[in-house]
Design a protein around this motif. Sequence first.
Motif, PDB file in Angstrom:
ATOM      1  N   THR A  13       0.803  -1.322   0.006  1.00  0.00           N
ATOM      2  CA  THR A  13       0.008   0.055  -0.182  1.00  0.00           C
ATOM      3  C   THR A  13       0.825   1.174   0.051  1.00  0.00           C
ATOM      4  O   THR A  13       2.065   1.153   0.399  1.00  0.00           O
ATOM      5  CB  THR A  13      -0.990  -0.004   1.247  1.00  0.00           C
ATOM      6  N   THR A  15       1.086   5.908  -0.189  1.00  0.00           N
ATOM      7  CA  THR A  15       0.241   7.176  -0.257  1.00  0.00           C
ATOM      8  C   THR A  15       1.227   8.156   0.141  1.00  0.00           C
ATOM      9  O   THR A  15       2.217   7.896   0.456  1.00  0.00           O
ATOM     10  CB  THR A  15      -0.879   7.044   0.926  1.00  0.00           C
ATOM     11  N   THR A  34      -5.301   4.988  -4.022  1.00  0.00           N
ATOM     12  CA  THR A  34      -5.272   3.851  -3.193  1.00  0.00           C
ATOM     13  C   THR A  34      -4.957   2.604  -3.989  1.00  0.00           C
ATOM     14  O   THR A  34      -5.593   2.081  -4.934  1.00  0.00           O
ATOM     15  CB  THR A  34      -6.780   3.448  -2.590  1.00  0.00           C
ATOM     16  N   SER A  45      -9.402   8.587  -3.825  1.00  0.00           N
ATOM     17  CA  SER A  45     -10.135   8.446  -2.664  1.00  0.00           C
ATOM     18  C   SER A  45      -9.896   9.655  -1.468  1.00  0.00           C
ATOM     19  O   SER A  45      -8.863  10.267  -1.850  1.00  0.00           O
ATOM     20  CB  SER A  45      -9.436   7.268  -2.007  1.00  0.00           C
ATOM     21  N   LYS A  47      -8.320  10.623   1.857  1.00  0.00           N
ATOM     22  CA  LYS A  47      -7.380   9.894   2.945  1.00  0.00           C
ATOM     23  C   LYS A  47      -7.732  11.175   4.043  1.00  0.00           C
ATOM     24  O   LYS A  47      -6.754  10.607   5.037  1.00  0.00           O
ATOM     25  CB  LYS A  47      -6.421   9.787   2.540  1.00  0.00           C
ATOM     26  N   ALA A  63      -5.953   0.654   4.014  1.00  0.00           N
ATOM     27  CA  ALA A  63      -7.184   1.417   4.032  1.00  0.00           C
ATOM     28  C   ALA A  63      -8.400   0.646   5.123  1.00  0.00           C
ATOM     29  O   ALA A  63      -8.772   1.923   5.632  1.00  0.00           O
ATOM     30  CB  ALA A  63      -7.592   1.561   2.731  1.00  0.00           C
TER      31      ALA A  63
END
Length: 233
Positions: A13, A15, A34, A45, A47, A63
């Motif tokens: 993942t 971000t 994401t 998305s 966040k 998430a």
Amino acid sequence: MDPKIDSSAPISTGTTIIGVTYNGGVVLGADSRTSTGVYVANRASDKITQLTDNVYVCRSGSAADSQVVSDYVRYFLHQHTIQLGQPATVKVAANLIRLLSYSNKKMLQTGMIVGGWDKYEGGKIYGVPLGGTIIEQPFAIGGSGSSYLYGFFDQAWKEGMTKEEAEQLVVKAVSLAIARDGASGGVVRTVTINSEGVTKNFYPGDQLPLWYEELEPQNSLLDIQTEAVPMSI
């Protein structure tokens, strides 16, 4: 299911989340991509999640984990506000996230940045990285894109910034992470919190600063016209 895909492999993942204090409040920012491994599950998305009227949290990592922690903390803070008859402070919200993250550190894969404003301490930023440590900082960065931003913040950060300077710094930093980190992308969202309330801003991808060797946004790849240059052997 594609037999070449290992469903038991760990999910990567990524971000970019940022929290910055300025002279009067805080600015939170995040990208919107994401990803699940090499796939982009959601390119738009949000966040940055509201916990109370004056406290928000930036989520990174899993998430599902970050969402369930946010939901629990929002519920606890609502009960806290009813019992005390006044809004919860930023420190209380950050400590609740710290408590849940640390108590479940063997199961949770999430790092979070808590930011907000209260009448006792003003604008505050707290980083709660993987494992449940809590750190009060003038600025905090997290997610896979943060590794590209530490040197940038060492040069660009300064005390006593105005609201506009802090907003520009956050947008510039997230756009840099998007340019360098393959797991960050999409649009940039910011939330500014101060004594006057909350202001949310949205920056589409075609309005972000371009960095070295980045191509300008195009409606189609066919629109990119380049002159053919013989390849040297």
